[in-house]
Write a protein that holds these residues in place. Structure first.
Motif, PDB file in Angstrom:
ATOM      1  N   LEU A 261       9.503  15.104 -38.643  1.00 59.41           N
ATOM      2  CA  LEU A 261      10.237  16.067 -39.484  1.00 59.41           C
ATOM      3  C   LEU A 261      10.659  17.275 -38.651  1.00 59.41           C
ATOM      4  O   LEU A 261      11.822  17.716 -38.691  1.00 59.41           O
ATOM      5  N   MET A 262       9.708  17.801 -37.869  1.00 59.19           N
ATOM      6  CA  MET A 262      10.001  19.003 -37.087  1.00 59.19           C
ATOM      7  C   MET A 262      10.992  18.692 -35.955  1.00 59.19           C
ATOM      8  O   MET A 262      11.863  19.501 -35.652  1.00 59.19           O
TER       9      MET A 262
ATOM     10  N   ARG B 186      14.351  27.924 -30.427  1.00 60.21           N
ATOM     11  CA  ARG B 186      14.218  27.254 -31.729  1.00 60.21           C
ATOM     12  C   ARG B 186      12.990  27.736 -32.516  1.00 60.21           C
ATOM     13  O   ARG B 186      12.898  27.485 -33.720  1.00 60.21           O
ATOM     14  N   ARG B 187      12.047  28.395 -31.854  1.00 60.73           N
ATOM     15  CA  ARG B 187      10.897  28.949 -32.597  1.00 60.73           C
ATOM     16  C   ARG B 187      11.361  29.861 -33.738  1.00 60.73           C
ATOM     17  O   ARG B 187      10.619  30.073 -34.695  1.00 60.73           O
ATOM     18  N   ARG B 188      12.585  30.395 -33.598  1.00 61.54           N
ATOM     19  CA  ARG B 188      13.100  31.275 -34.670  1.00 61.54           C
ATOM     20  C   ARG B 188      13.298  30.535 -35.984  1.00 61.54           C
ATOM     21  O   ARG B 188      13.477  31.149 -37.032  1.00 61.54           O
ATOM     22  N   LEU B 189      13.338  29.190 -35.915  1.00 60.88           N
ATOM     23  CA  LEU B 189      13.555  28.398 -37.135  1.00 60.88           C
ATOM     24  C   LEU B 189      12.287  28.242 -37.976  1.00 60.88           C
ATOM     25  O   LEU B 189      12.340  27.753 -39.108  1.00 60.88           O
TER      26      LEU B 189
ATOM     27  N   GLU C 268       0.894  25.469 -33.128  1.00 63.20           N
ATOM     28  CA  GLU C 268       1.017  25.105 -31.699  1.00 63.20           C
ATOM     29  C   GLU C 268       1.906  23.870 -31.546  1.00 63.20           C
ATOM     30  O   GLU C 268       2.757  23.814 -30.647  1.00 63.20           O
ATOM     31  N   THR C 269       1.699  22.888 -32.429  1.00 65.65           N
ATOM     32  CA  THR C 269       2.489  21.645 -32.329  1.00 65.65           C
ATOM     33  C   THR C 269       3.963  21.925 -32.559  1.00 65.65           C
ATOM     34  O   THR C 269       4.833  21.468 -31.801  1.00 65.65           O
ATOM     35  N   VAL C 270       4.252  22.704 -33.609  1.00 63.73           N
ATOM     36  CA  VAL C 270       5.666  22.970 -33.941  1.00 63.73           C
ATOM     37  C   VAL C 270       6.300  23.818 -32.841  1.00 63.73           C
ATOM     38  O   VAL C 270       7.450  23.564 -32.424  1.00 63.73           O
TER      39      VAL C 270
END
Ligand code: NAD
Ligand code: DAU
Length: 350
Positions: free
Chosen positions: A199-200, A278-281, A257-259
């Protein structure tokens, strides 16, 4: 082992296991894949196997709750080994609609055990694929062992726990030659994108929000699906009848951590100036009810007895998995149609 019945072989782990049998395990017999083809079952997952091994691979579309059809398949194909994967497997769906979980996971396992009991003399092994979720939730310390008490917390986990108890009872009462494996979270190719990792990957690749439950502090013990398949094969070949084996990746990560790692790898593997970083998502969303805090498996028993150990590191496994999803757009698009879309609308409102 000449004729192996795999239930749920069109799902994520089952399809990886059948491919493993033909390409890695040195298995020379016949595989009968019995699958109902629910939303999670996709025959396309095994199109290559069906094409390359037409004499040794048979697909039977059937419900494991259908006793007559299951019994007929066991007799017709002279099945000597059963490897039981078929289940409803998604915790969130079990919270919204538990009925199918009780039916397939409890009643379906019962029907399969009864059919196996009728064939008892011709059966060398019934292997039941189960989950670490039957043991409940850990605090920050400790590990699940094969002796841990059962404390399931979701309808899914409770249904798997019930199925484990039935399998144990059929061994103790009727002498059915069973083994059970309780495994931690799997990831890898062909996983249905309702589960965290695919999903991520797909959301981060497309620049969509990444819904992390609670504060993302729940811990999962990640295992690459090929390591799981090798464990099951070793248990089928050399595991002791009546025994339970825990299988885990010795790879604990918080969900956050995984995401975050998925975001960073995608920034590197699929650079896109409009999306990076992409961490901003990441969005913290309402937590899952009864959300288990931490799973961690002590897999010392299978390591000592069968010489198994996980081979894939999380970083290399995650890279390979991301590459697989990026390269299989057509598979993703077909899987994301229909029922998947409806689930996403109901569950995440997107
Ligand atoms: P999945 O949801 O991807 O696949 C399940 C398969 O079972 C599908 O092909 C579906 O069509 C089939 N099926 C469902 N109901 C059926 C029925 N009534 N009759 C016949 N077939 C039916 O599941 P998965 O992730 O591959 O999990 C496989 C097994 O491994 C399950 O028993 C699950 O509890 C267990 N497990 C999964 C994980 C994980 O991380 N995915 C970890 C530990 C254990
Ligand atoms: O531990 C083994 C189990 O692992 C298997 O028995 C199950 O079949 C399998 O689905 C898996 O269960 P989880 O509930 O751990 O997996 P899921 O991928 O649904 O979620 C992993 C973690 O990520 C969990 O803590 C919930 C969280 N999560 C999940 C989703 C789908 C999120 O934060 N956001 C999400 O959108």
């Amino acid at each position: 082992m000449e004729s192996l019945l795999v239930t749920g072989g069109c799902g994520f782990i089952g399809s990886n296991f059948i491919r493993f049998l033909f390409h890695e395990a040195g298995f020379r017999g016949r595989v009968v894949n019995l699958d109902k083809l629910t939303y999670a079952g996709n025959p396309e997952n095994l199109a290559d196997v069906a094409r390359d091994f037409p004499d040794r691979y048979v697909f039977v579309r059937a419900d494991i709750c259908d006793r007559a059809t299951v019994a007929a398949a066991l007799a017709r194909f002279a099945v000597d080994t059963i490897c039981h994967f078929a289940a409803e497997s998604h915790v969130d769906r079990s919270i919204v609609a538990p009925d199918a979980f009780i039916r397939t996971n409890v009643e379906g396992t019962f029907v399969l055990l009864e059919a196996a009991r009728e064939r008892a003399s011709g059966l060398r092994r019934f292997h039941h694929v189960s989950t670490d979720e039957v043991y409940g939730s850990l605090g920050p310390e400790g590990f699940f062992t094969e002796e841990s008490p059962y404390r399931p917390n979701s309808p899914y986990a409770a249904s798997k726990a019930a199925s484990d108890h039935l399998v144990r009872a059929y061994h103790r009462t009727y002498g059915l030659p069973v083994t059970v494996s309780n495994c931690s979270n799997n990831y890898g190719p062909f996983q249905f994108p309702e589960k965290l990792i695919p999903l991520m990957i797909l959301h981060a690749a497309a620049g969509k929000p990444l819904p992390v439950y609670g504060r993302g502090l729940n811990v999962r013990d990640w295992l690459h699906v090929e390591d799981h398949c090798r464990a099951i094969w070793l248990i089928l070949e050399r595991g002791r009848t009546g025994e339970v084996y825990n299988v885990g990746g010795r790879c604990e990560r918080t969900n956050l951590e995984t995401v975050e790692r998925i975001c960073d790898l995608l920034d590197e593997m699929r650079p896109d100036g409009r999306l990076a970083p992409r961490r901003r998502l990441i969005r913290f969303v309402t937590d899952r009810p009864g959300h288990d805090l931490r799973y961690a498996i002590d897999c010392g028993k299978i390591e000592r007895e069968l010489g198994w150990a996980p081979r894939e590191s999380f970083d290399s496994g995650l890279r390979k998995t991301i590459a697989w999803y990026l390269e299989h757009r057509a598979w993703v698009e077909r899987v994301q149609s229909g029922e998947y879309r409806r689930w996403m609308e109901r569950h995440y409102g997107v």
